[in-house]
Scaffold this motif. Structure first.
Motif, short mmCIF file in Angstrom:
data_model
loop_
_atom_site.label_atom_id
_atom_site.label_comp_id
_atom_site.label_asym_id
_atom_site.label_seq_id
_atom_site.Cartn_x
_atom_site.Cartn_y
_atom_site.Cartn_z
N SER A 19 0.83 -1.21 0.00
CA SER A 19 0.00 0.00 0.00
C SER A 19 0.86 1.26 0.00
CB SER A 19 -0.94 0.00 1.21
OG SER A 19 -0.20 -0.04 2.42
N GLU A 41 2.13 1.63 -3.46
CA GLU A 41 1.04 2.11 -4.31
C GLU A 41 0.84 3.62 -4.13
OE1 GLU A 41 -3.36 0.43 -5.45
OE2 GLU A 41 -2.82 0.53 -3.33
N GLU A 42 0.98 4.08 -2.89
CA GLU A 42 0.85 5.51 -2.62
C GLU A 42 1.97 6.30 -3.30
OE1 GLU A 42 0.82 8.65 1.14
OE2 GLU A 42 0.89 6.49 1.50
N TRP A 43 3.19 5.76 -3.25
CA TRP A 43 4.32 6.43 -3.91
C TRP A 43 4.07 6.55 -5.41
CZ3 TRP A 43 8.66 3.13 -1.20
CH2 TRP A 43 8.83 3.60 0.11
N TYR A 44 3.60 5.46 -6.00
CA TYR A 44 3.33 5.49 -7.44
C TYR A 44 2.26 6.53 -7.79
CZ TYR A 44 6.05 1.71 -9.55
OH TYR A 44 7.06 0.95 -10.07
N SER A 45 1.35 6.75 -6.87
CA SER A 45 0.25 7.69 -7.14
C SER A 45 0.63 9.14 -6.88
CB SER A 45 -0.97 7.33 -6.28
OG SER A 45 -1.42 6.02 -6.56
N ASN A 46 1.51 9.37 -5.89
CA ASN A 46 1.73 10.74 -5.43
C ASN A 46 3.16 11.26 -5.57
OD1 ASN A 46 -1.00 10.88 -4.50
ND2 ASN A 46 -0.41 9.72 -2.67
#
Length: 261
Positions: free
Chosen positions: A49, A52-57
């Motif tokens: 998770s 996933e947050e790094w990839y998004s932000n």
């Protein structure tokens, strides 16, 4: 020992990969610490998770910053520069980060009994602002009362040369970048340069290549190809003494002749 530091930046393809050796994800833009240095261990996690947050932000690194060190001592005249550091960046930083980084590099090398005499870089406006502040060039001097200031003995006749007599280090633009930028300016299809009533363009160079032997000027068509913007050898060739001498024989070439000199 005395050295100078040079910073080089290259565009890279944005891509995130996993490094099994360090257990880190490589390719995200690294945040900077208070010294303007990238925080190396920023992207290591066991959580999907979090990844996933790094990839998004988190922005991807779009460029590679490399710092090189060139020894200047007489015993190291033929020594090639070596890599100090390289890291990915999204090119979002302030001139204050640059000043902090340069000062930190200076202090770290001083602890190893190595004096950094200067920093060079390209024409990025933030680096130019950092140069001005570091030198006190029409700007507030960043190192007032610093204990390691160098005394610079400028000739008294150099009234035109604006520089404080005490500096922590010298800053200068990378001459290769300056040379290629001068070449790119005259090759630009959208920029028109004038020197008085003289138009500065590449028409005299085209005429030279078409009407004079290559043995006289060493130029080829690719030397005036504007698509290759980092062709330093081409920049050196079009400003050679042979080219400048031949331009004196070509009509309407006064502007570019003066420009290349």
């Amino acid at each position: 020992m005395r050295s100078t530091s040079h910073r080089e930046q290259q565009r890279v393809v944005s891509k995130v990969t996993y490094d099994t050796t360090s257990n880190k994800f490589i390719g995200f833009a690294l945040p900077l610490d208070d010294n303007g240095f990238p925080i190396a261990n920023s992207y290591s996690t066991e959580s999907f998770s979090c990844l996933e947050e790094w990839y998004s932000n988190v922005p991807r690194a779009k460029s590679l910053n490399a710092y090189l060190i060139q020894p200047l001592s007489s015993a190291a005249n033929n020594t090639s520069p070596f890599l100090l550091s390289a890291y990915g960046t999204d090119n979002k930083f302030e001139s204050s980060d640059v000043i902090s980084r340069w000062h930190h590099i200076h202090q770290k090398f001083k602890a190893k009994d190595i004096r950094i005499l200067g920093f060079s870089t390209d024409c990025d406006s933030r680096y130019l602002h950092a140069m001005r502040a570091s030198l006190g060039f029409f700007s507030t001097f960043a190192y007032v009362d610093h204990p390691d200031l160098l005394s610079i003995d400028l000739p008294r006749t150099w009234s035109w040369f604006f520089m404080q007599h005490e500096q922590l280090y010298i800053c200068f633009q990378d001459p290769v970048h300056i040379c290629t930028k001068l070449r790119n300016r005259i090759l630009s299809e959208t920029t028109h340069l004038l020197l008085g009533d003289q138009l500065i363009n590449i028409e005299p160079l085209i005429y030279m290549i078409s009407n004079y032997s290559k043995l006289d000027h060493a130029l080829v068509r690719s030397d005036i190809n504007p698509k290759d913007r980092q062709n330093y050898s081409s920049a050196a060739k079009i400003s050679s003494n042979n080219v400048v001498a031949l331009l004196e024989k070509i009509p309407n070439s006064l502007g570019i002749n003066i420009y290349l000199q």
